[in-house]
Write a protein that holds these residues in place. Structure first.
Motif, PDB file in Angstrom:
ATOM      1  N   ALA A 107       0.827  -1.208   0.000  1.00 37.40           N
ATOM      2  CA  ALA A 107       0.000   0.000   0.000  1.00 37.40           C
ATOM      3  C   ALA A 107       0.862   1.259   0.000  1.00 37.40           C
ATOM      4  CB  ALA A 107      -0.934  -0.006   1.208  1.00 37.40           C
ATOM      5  N   MET A 108       1.963   1.254   0.755  1.00 40.51           N
ATOM      6  CA  MET A 108       2.855   2.414   0.776  1.00 40.51           C
ATOM      7  C   MET A 108       3.585   2.581  -0.550  1.00 40.51           C
ATOM      8  SD  MET A 108       4.498   2.595   4.620  1.00 40.51           S
ATOM      9  CE  MET A 108       5.303   1.003   4.534  1.00 40.51           C
ATOM     10  N   LYS A 120       2.431   1.853  -3.545  1.00 39.09           N
ATOM     11  CA  LYS A 120       1.556   2.113  -4.690  1.00 39.09           C
ATOM     12  C   LYS A 120       1.550   3.561  -5.127  1.00 39.09           C
ATOM     13  CE  LYS A 120      -1.746  -1.702  -4.510  1.00 39.09           C
ATOM     14  NZ  LYS A 120      -3.175  -2.091  -4.317  1.00 39.09           N
ATOM     15  N   GLY A 121       1.853   4.469  -4.227  1.00 38.14           N
ATOM     16  CA  GLY A 121       1.799   5.883  -4.564  1.00 38.14           C
ATOM     17  C   GLY A 121       0.368   6.396  -4.573  1.00 38.14           C
ATOM     18  N   GLY A 122       0.214   7.632  -5.002  1.00 39.69           N
ATOM     19  CA  GLY A 122      -1.103   8.233  -5.068  1.00 39.69           C
ATOM     20  C   GLY A 122      -1.504   8.988  -3.824  1.00 39.69           C
ATOM     21  N   VAL A 123      -0.936   8.641  -2.680  1.00 41.55           N
ATOM     22  CA  VAL A 123      -1.181   9.346  -1.423  1.00 41.55           C
ATOM     23  C   VAL A 123       0.163   9.905  -0.943  1.00 41.55           C
ATOM     24  CG1 VAL A 123      -1.951   9.175   0.973  1.00 41.55           C
ATOM     25  CG2 VAL A 123      -3.106   7.836  -0.804  1.00 41.55           C
ATOM     26  N   PRO A 124       0.306  11.202  -0.825  1.00 39.51           N
ATOM     27  CA  PRO A 124       1.580  11.770  -0.357  1.00 39.51           C
ATOM     28  C   PRO A 124       1.919  11.256   1.045  1.00 39.51           C
ATOM     29  CG  PRO A 124       0.193  13.475  -1.318  1.00 39.51           C
ATOM     30  CD  PRO A 124      -0.670  12.257  -1.185  1.00 39.51           C
ATOM     31  N   LEU A 125       3.179  10.830   1.204  1.00 37.32           N
ATOM     32  CA  LEU A 125       3.649  10.270   2.468  1.00 37.32           C
ATOM     33  C   LEU A 125       4.892  11.018   2.929  1.00 37.32           C
ATOM     34  CD1 LEU A 125       3.551   6.427   1.619  1.00 37.32           C
ATOM     35  CD2 LEU A 125       1.723   7.803   2.624  1.00 37.32           C
ATOM     36  N   ARG A 126       5.059  11.122   4.230  1.00 35.18           N
ATOM     37  CA  ARG A 126       6.310  11.619   4.808  1.00 35.18           C
ATOM     38  C   ARG A 126       6.571  10.873   6.096  1.00 35.18           C
ATOM     39  NH1 ARG A 126       8.270  17.881   5.653  1.00 35.18           N
ATOM     40  NH2 ARG A 126       9.057  17.448   3.561  1.00 35.18           N
ATOM     41  N   VAL A 127       7.826  10.634   6.401  1.00 32.56           N
ATOM     42  CA  VAL A 127       8.255  10.104   7.691  1.00 32.56           C
ATOM     43  C   VAL A 127       9.029  11.187   8.421  1.00 32.56           C
ATOM     44  CG1 VAL A 127       9.784   8.455   8.848  1.00 32.56           C
ATOM     45  CG2 VAL A 127       8.342   7.686   6.956  1.00 32.56           C
ATOM     46  N   ILE A 128       8.612  11.483   9.651  1.00 32.01           N
ATOM     47  CA  ILE A 128       9.347  12.391  10.544  1.00 32.01           C
ATOM     48  C   ILE A 128       9.776  11.543  11.727  1.00 32.01           C
ATOM     49  CG2 ILE A 128       9.261  14.499  11.926  1.00 32.01           C
ATOM     50  CD1 ILE A 128       6.898  15.422  10.176  1.00 32.01           C
ATOM     51  N   ASP A 129      11.072  11.330  11.881  1.00 26.60           N
ATOM     52  CA  ASP A 129      11.538  10.272  12.770  1.00 26.60           C
ATOM     53  C   ASP A 129      12.638  10.743  13.716  1.00 26.60           C
ATOM     54  OD1 ASP A 129      11.327   7.051  12.797  1.00 26.60           O
ATOM     55  OD2 ASP A 129      13.405   7.624  13.184  1.00 26.60           O
ATOM     56  N   GLY A 130      12.464  10.414  14.997  1.00 24.21           N
ATOM     57  CA  GLY A 130      13.523  10.641  15.967  1.00 24.21           C
ATOM     58  C   GLY A 130      14.661   9.671  15.715  1.00 24.21           C
TER      59      GLY A 130
END
Length: 300
Positions: A227-228, A230-240
């Protein structure tokens, strides 16, 4: 400038309730009803108060929505219940329906909530919900990079039920100290609040049941990672970055598996960036949302 938080007592007083599958659930909303909805998903073993530093700044821009998931915080914690991440995703959709939220929903998630967000993302691709974007804070997006602390491993073992009943504020503090940044550890008052949330409704007695999310993550890995990808939905990771559970090593794996990865590493920050460095999380989240604005999309 440091963000002003919300005391747990004030937070609790602002909560509302609805019933999900016969269980009492506490939820919170803020912001204009006609603003873009932003669903906040908390982690294990705490609750939606985790977002209290970000709550008002986000509510100035969006319609923020959060609940204590089943088994957490001020919501019901039924004994003998087969807790499931899939059911928690059902809960989020039921809450949105209860609030008459229609149209695209943005998601900001942490830890256990990351897995619920992954399930919602999979459902988006199945046409069961419409997500506009999803941002993940520290969490086990990939079982192969999730490094649980000893307490989590023991809760899954045959001694899990006993260990949960013996869990205490002191044990909570010891475990939090291991996963927070060395210079950003939870204060005594924060630990008190976290413990109040956990202890409410005899929460430690169901910890060994909630922890079953770890094998469930393995069972759902292919579906969620696909699902991640596939694209189509903007994603971002903000990680410690210094989080021993899902820090920089998790982000490295994300960059291997996700095309055009949008990732932010917060140096010196541990597993709870929304409480350790809320100003940084807010800045990076708002920058992400600003980049999604139509006026910032290049033409041609």
């Amino acid at each position: 400038m440091a963000l002003a938080g919300i005391s747990l007592a004030d937070w609790r007083a602002q909560g509302k309730g609805f019933t999900f599958n016969g269980h009492a659930i506490r939820y919170w909303t803020a912001g204009a009803v006609d603003a873009e909805p932003l669903l906040l998903l908390h982690g294990f073993p705490t609750a939606s108060w985790d977002w209290h530093y970000l709550w008002q700044p986000l509510a100035q821009r969006y319609r923020v929505i959060a609940c204590d998931m089943l088994g957490f915080g001020f919501s019901a914690k039924p004994r003998g219940h087969a807790y499931s991440l899939l059911e928690q995703a059902d809960l989020q959709q039921a809450l949105l329906t209860h609030l008459r939220v229609e149209g695209p929903v943005h998601v900001l998630a942490h830890d256990y909530g990351d897995s619920v967000a992954q399930e919602l993302l999979a459902r988006h691709h199945e046409g069961r919900i419409h997500l506009a974007s999803c941002v993940f804070l520290n969490g086990g997006l990939f079982p192969e990079t999730h490094h649980p602390v000893l307490m989590q491993k023991l809760l899954l073992s045959p001694v899990g039920p006993l260990l949960g009943r013996l869990f205490s504020r002191a044990k909570l503090k010891a475990n939090l100290d291991k996963v927070f940044g060395a210079n950003t550890r939870a204060s005594d008052s924060e630990v008190d609040a976290f413990w109040t949330l956990m202890a409410h409704n005899q929460g430690p007695a169901v910890m060994h049941r909630l922890i079953r999310y770890m094998p469930e993550r393995r069972e759902q890995r292919e579906r969620w990672v696909t699902a991640m990808q596939k694209g189509g939905v903007p994603l971002r990771v903000i990680d410690g970055a210094v989080d021993p559970i899902s820090g920089a090593h998790m982000v490295a794996r994300y960059r291997e598996l996700i095309a055009n990865p949008d990732t932010v590493l917060l140096e010196g920050i541990g597993h709870y960036p929304q409480t350790e460095a809320p100003d940084q999380v807010l800045a990076h989240y708002l920058a992400f949302r600003q980049a999604l604005s139509p006026r910032n999309v290049a033409i041609g």
